[in-house]
Design a protein around this motif. Sequence first.
Motif, short mmCIF file in Angstrom:
data_model
loop_
_atom_site.label_atom_id
_atom_site.label_comp_id
_atom_site.label_asym_id
_atom_site.label_seq_id
_atom_site.Cartn_x
_atom_site.Cartn_y
_atom_site.Cartn_z
N VAL A 4 25.60 37.78 -2.46
CA VAL A 4 25.78 36.53 -1.71
C VAL A 4 27.26 36.31 -1.40
CG1 VAL A 4 25.55 34.01 -1.76
CG2 VAL A 4 23.74 35.45 -2.73
N LEU A 5 27.56 36.10 -0.13
CA LEU A 5 28.91 35.75 0.30
C LEU A 5 28.92 34.25 0.61
CD1 LEU A 5 31.78 36.61 1.23
CD2 LEU A 5 30.82 36.88 3.53
N VAL A 6 29.84 33.53 0.00
CA VAL A 6 30.01 32.10 0.26
C VAL A 6 31.34 31.91 0.98
CG1 VAL A 6 30.24 29.80 -0.73
CG2 VAL A 6 28.66 31.44 -1.76
N ALA A 17 27.86 28.73 -4.71
CA ALA A 17 28.29 29.90 -5.47
C ALA A 17 27.76 29.85 -6.91
CB ALA A 17 29.81 29.99 -5.48
N LEU A 18 27.83 28.67 -7.52
CA LEU A 18 27.36 28.53 -8.90
C LEU A 18 25.85 28.72 -9.00
CD1 LEU A 18 29.58 25.47 -9.90
CD2 LEU A 18 29.69 27.75 -10.94
N VAL A 27 28.30 37.27 -6.50
CA VAL A 27 28.80 36.30 -5.52
C VAL A 27 30.28 36.53 -5.25
CG1 VAL A 27 29.11 33.85 -5.00
CG2 VAL A 27 27.13 34.58 -6.34
N LEU A 28 30.64 36.50 -3.98
CA LEU A 28 32.03 36.51 -3.54
C LEU A 28 32.28 35.23 -2.75
CD1 LEU A 28 34.85 37.74 -2.94
CD2 LEU A 28 33.79 38.96 -1.01
N VAL A 177 26.26 32.08 2.73
CA VAL A 177 26.27 30.62 2.84
C VAL A 177 27.54 30.19 3.57
CG1 VAL A 177 26.33 28.41 1.61
CG2 VAL A 177 24.96 30.31 0.70
N LEU A 178 27.37 29.47 4.65
CA LEU A 178 28.50 28.92 5.40
C LEU A 178 28.79 27.51 4.89
CD1 LEU A 178 27.39 29.89 9.04
CD2 LEU A 178 28.81 31.22 7.47
N ALA A 179 29.99 27.30 4.38
CA ALA A 179 30.38 25.96 3.89
C ALA A 179 31.87 25.78 4.11
CB ALA A 179 30.01 25.81 2.42
N ALA A 180 32.28 26.04 5.35
CA ALA A 180 33.70 26.10 5.69
C ALA A 180 34.23 24.83 6.35
CB ALA A 180 33.97 27.31 6.59
#
Length: 474
Positions: A4-6, A17-18, A27-28, A177-180
């Motif tokens: 998973v890339l966050v 991420a958690l 996770v990265l 996951v996009l959270a930017a």
Amino acid sequence: MVDVLVIGGGNAALCAALMAREAGASVLLLESAPKEWRGGNSQHTRNLRCMHDAPQDVLIEAYPEEEFWQDLLKVTGGITNEHLARLVIRASSSCRDWMRKHGVNFQPPLSGALHVARTNAFFMGGGKALVNAYFRSAESLGVQIRYNAPVDRLDLKDGRFVAAYCKGERIEAKACVLAAGGFESNIEWLREAWGQNERGEWPADNFLIRGTRFNKGVLLKFMMEAGADIIGDPSQSHCVAIDARAPLYDGGICTRIDCVSLGVVVNRDAKRFYDEGEDFWPKRYAIWGRLVANQPGQIGYSIIDSKAIGRFMPPVFPGTTADTLEELADKLGLDRATFMQTLNEYNAACRVGKFDHTALDDCHTEGITPNKTHWARPIDRAPFYGYPLRPGITFTYLGLKVNDEAAVHFNGQPSDNLYVAGEMMAGNVLGKGYTAGVGMSIGTAFGRIAGTKAAQAALGQGKTNSMGASLETA
């Protein structure tokens, strides 16, 4: 290849991420800011709006689902997705034990924030402490974290995530996951969204960015151009009236002027333009930035007298003080005659009953426009204070359309490995307006959902309800 890339480093990204790591995924997390500025707008927050049916530690009385929903419905004017909104509301009732597990502590509100003692749980140490706790927990669980790592584009194929590009490096992952964040620190985009007004002004030229300087909307723009389904009005945002002397970026909560409901607000022409006592401040503070943005020169002035001192959280900058209202007008650069006419008319119109700033009291005005509905008392006791106001943009509401599994949509179809949380999708719940702490409620709920779903997609697990056991028991 990482599971998973966050992309992002604020509350929603960290929750994702958690949750993904707890579900067994590698996770990265890529944070565009340097370490000292990590956390996005979450570093400037201080509380979470929480549904609860009975007193809970720092939360008093009860704040049931229906009341939370009605509060949200009122401030958004109905521009909200009820299904997703209620998902957020319900999730807010059960997330705090999980937050504590990751090092977040809560405290009762300070005296200047008693209006939200029933509805909001305050973070001990504020948003910066929350962000630091989450980063510490993520690191201890083995989440890889990179700072100074902006992502400018993605590889997408048939609605699926393939890879992200960070400073020319191609990073593949099984899910993303996009959270930017939104585009609030992109002045040119704000200028385009707000346009030119009837006075020939470009309102955005006078905006201050209350939040992070790193939310330029690069990924949001990319996703729009890539054909992702969009929701929201680009001119709508969390827009607060803040001290005009605040810095261009990262002023945060301490630049907010919280005495608006205790006095009057005038524009550059020394005239009032809105009901300062319409409702409790936590339900109205986020409309005042837009109100000021629509005034000449995008500036206003909050005027109080000494009776108001001690009844609001003091701002970081001291007010301009004067022993007479005439002197205050001069010091603020306002036309003295017009200012005095406005204040004299207001004072004469006040019908003072039993003043109570903790209730919707019966102190109001009669015979003037706009009326002041509550907390109306003559401004007549020296010294007098004036605070200059500018629109302060915290985050924008234009975002990606989602379902209750936080999936990004293309032509109405949800992606099976690309998810979004936080500001990049808040417009599904917030079409306009705001009520204190709900942004963190949205980010926490959808960050946790997105992380869970991304881990399931990456690990090849079957689908479960987005608010199923993995969230309830975490």
